[in-house]
Scaffold this active site. Structure first.
Site, PDB file in Angstrom:
ATOM      1  N   PHE A 137       0.864  -1.185   0.000  1.00 22.14           N
ATOM      2  CA  PHE A 137       0.000   0.000   0.000  1.00 22.14           C
ATOM      3  C   PHE A 137       0.896   1.228   0.000  1.00 22.14           C
ATOM      4  CE2 PHE A 137      -2.573   3.421   1.640  1.00 22.14           C
ATOM      5  CZ  PHE A 137      -3.761   3.251   0.941  1.00 22.14           C
ATOM      6  N   ASP A 222       9.436   2.579   1.525  1.00 23.42           N
ATOM      7  CA  ASP A 222       8.290   3.356   1.999  1.00 23.42           C
ATOM      8  C   ASP A 222       8.192   3.166   3.512  1.00 23.42           C
ATOM      9  OD1 ASP A 222       5.769   4.174   2.849  1.00 23.42           O
ATOM     10  OD2 ASP A 222       4.743   3.501   1.037  1.00 23.42           O
ATOM     11  N   LYS A 251       2.885  10.123   8.313  1.00 26.01           N
ATOM     12  CA  LYS A 251       2.155   9.700   9.514  1.00 26.01           C
ATOM     13  C   LYS A 251       2.720  10.264  10.825  1.00 26.01           C
ATOM     14  CE  LYS A 251      -0.057   5.503   7.693  1.00 26.01           C
ATOM     15  NZ  LYS A 251      -1.474   5.592   7.961  1.00 26.01           N
TER      16      LYS A 251
HETATM   17  C1  LIG Z   1       3.077   2.317   3.782  1.00 22.62           C
HETATM   18  C2  LIG Z   1       2.181   3.447   3.415  1.00 22.62           C
HETATM   19  N1  LIG Z   1       2.515   4.244   2.392  1.00 22.62           N
HETATM   20  C3  LIG Z   1       1.736   5.289   2.042  1.00 22.62           C
HETATM   21  C4  LIG Z   1       0.561   5.559   2.690  1.00 22.62           C
HETATM   22  C5  LIG Z   1      -0.282   6.734   2.273  1.00 22.62           C
HETATM   23  O1  LIG Z   1      -0.187   7.740   3.206  1.00 22.62           O
HETATM   24  P1  LIG Z   1      -1.246   8.950   3.208  1.00 22.62           P
HETATM   25  O2  LIG Z   1      -2.563   8.353   3.560  1.00 22.62           O
HETATM   26  O3  LIG Z   1      -0.717   9.898   4.228  1.00 22.62           O
HETATM   27  O4  LIG Z   1      -1.239   9.511   1.838  1.00 22.62           O
HETATM   28  C6  LIG Z   1       0.169   4.750   3.765  1.00 22.62           C
HETATM   29  C7  LIG Z   1      -1.103   5.007   4.468  1.00 22.62           C
HETATM   30  O5  LIG Z   1      -1.638   4.193   5.158  1.00 22.62           O
HETATM   31  C8  LIG Z   1       0.992   3.663   4.135  1.00 22.62           C
HETATM   32  O6  LIG Z   1       0.666   2.849   5.153  1.00 22.62           O
END
Ligand SMILES: Cc1ncc(COP(=O)(O)O)c(C=O)c1O
Length: 398
Positions: A137, A222, A251
């Site tokens: 994700f 990520d 986050k």
């Molecule tokens: C691993 C990861 N990357 C990217 C995102 C996307 O982040 P945002 O919701 O702040 O755009 C998330 C959100 O849950 C995530 O868990």
């Protein structure tokens, strides 16, 4: 009050979240969230790995209030003290040499894709493909949806942004097969969060790092969910003993104030030159004040050590429950305070509901795994409350 809010939401808010859990919170303190009807919940999800310091952390709130009174926003046309200082913090405490701020995880990942592409473009090398993993994700923008290895998130948005493909995680042979002479970068979550807390094998991650180095491919990690101490290290790649060329975080970096960051090695970061990338809000005085206050709390309150220690205790206690309920709890996974508890599929929803009814906030990933990502300053007493509620749920509701 809840019914009124529900009615407004139904009438005016786009229905992307469907029927939400029937609760609205008015304030919080530490692990506790207070609902409008007086009910008190324990926030074991931490706003989905965001509230690293818990709610209403006194020093954090004070830092924000001070900043609000002084200055919120000026624009990136001018130098910004907090932005420069937060970049220094990120760089000095990680393997990166430069940082860039934006407003969310998806936007940080977009920045990482752009940086990987422009890095090769400026060298005159025709590489633009990005490989990521199944079940990953990476966000909700068009490019991050194309990188997110879950077909149901992608289906409505086809044709997808070209150049993205996914492969099976933890399968090094699949990496070798998927790479072409156009591959610019491979992007991974070292612990896949949203799909149910699935850690990559150490050997796989290290092989991947070496393979990327040997083949002139950038490794992007990520760290949006795993970063800022969640795993007991500031970044999960430290647990794996690898250094990505680019990593992203968001986050917990702002503890609830929207901020994301793209962090990169100098050689890669220098591909971004004036005009190549930008943002209106990213790294403004307010969000970077939040980031600085998060760093201060992590350092002053030894939160990395606490996340590591409490994570071990938490998983030990959960594994104790697993021994007691081997037919119900199938697996306990994770590092630090990012933990997934996989359940027998038939009972997972009931366990989630049972925990919620016992005022324990969690999330249910893929209808199978309870995910917890509590504040990094959680105590053993609070963990015990969760274990007690979990046990009562399994005994009384299942
Ligand atoms: C691993 C990861 N990357 C990217 C995102 C996307 O982040 P945002 O919701 O702040 O755009 C998330 C959100 O849950 C995530 O868990």
């Amino acid at each position: 009050m809840l019914e009124e809010i529900k009615a407004l939401d139904k009438e005016y808010y786009m229905n992307t979240f469907g029927e939400r859990l029937p609760v609205t919170f008015t304030h919080g303190e530490g692990m506790k969230l207070y609902a409008d009807n007086g009910d008190v919940y324990y926030d074991f999800l931490g706003g989905i790995a965001v509230n690293a310091l818990g709610h209403s952390h006194p020093k954090f709130c004070e830092a924000l209030k001070n900043q609000v009174d002084k200055l919120l926003h000026t624009s990136s046309l001018y130098y910004i003290e907090n932005q420069a200082k937060l970049a220094e913090k990120l760089v000095k405490s990680s393997c990166a040499d430069k940082a860039f701020f934006c407003n969310s995880g998806a936007e940080a990942n977009e920045g990482a894709f752009k940086l990987a592409k422009i890095y090769f473009y400026k060298k005159g090398i025709d590489k633009y493909e990005i490989i990521s993993l199944d079940h990953s994700f990476h966000g909700r923008t068009l490019a991050t949806v194309a990188a997110t290895g879950q077909p149901h998130y992608q289906a409505p948005y086809k044709p997808l942004t070209p150049g993205f493909s996914q492969i099976k995680p933890n399968d090094f042979e699949a990496v070798k097969k998927a790479v072409t002479d156009k591959t610019a970068a491979i992007m991974v979550e070292l612990i896949q969060g949203e799909s149910g807390v699935h850690p990559m094998d150490i050997e796989y991650a290290r092989n991947l790092r070496q393979f990327c180095t040997d083949n002139g491919i950038l490794l992007i990690v990520d760290e949006v969910q795993t970063g800022m101490g969640r795993t007991g290290k500031l970044f999960a790649h430290e647990l794996y003993g690898i250094e990505p060329d680019i990593f992203t975080c968001a986050k917990a970096l702002g503890n609830g104030v929207p901020i994301g960051a793209v962090c990169a090695k100098a050689e890669v970061a220098k591909a971004f030159e004036p005009g190549d990338h930008g943002t209106t809000f990213g790294g403004n005085p307010l969000s970077t004040a939040a980031g600085l206050a998060v760093f201060s709390a992590i350092e002053e309150e030894n939160l990395l050590e606490n996340a590591d220690e409490m994570g071990k205790i938490f998983r030990k206690k959960l594994n104790g429950l697993k021994s007691e309920f081997p037919d119900e709890i199938l697996d306990v996974r994770g590092e630090g305070l990012l933990i997934g508890i996989e359940l027998k599929s038939e009972i997972a929803k009931a366990v989630f509901n049972g925990l919620h009814n016992r005022k324990m906030l969690t999330s249910l990933c893929k209808g199978l795994t309870i995910r917890v990502a509590p504040p990094l300053n959680i105590t053993e007493n609070e963990i015990d409350l969760f274990i007690k509620a979990f046990k009562a749920t399994l005994k009384e509701d299942i």
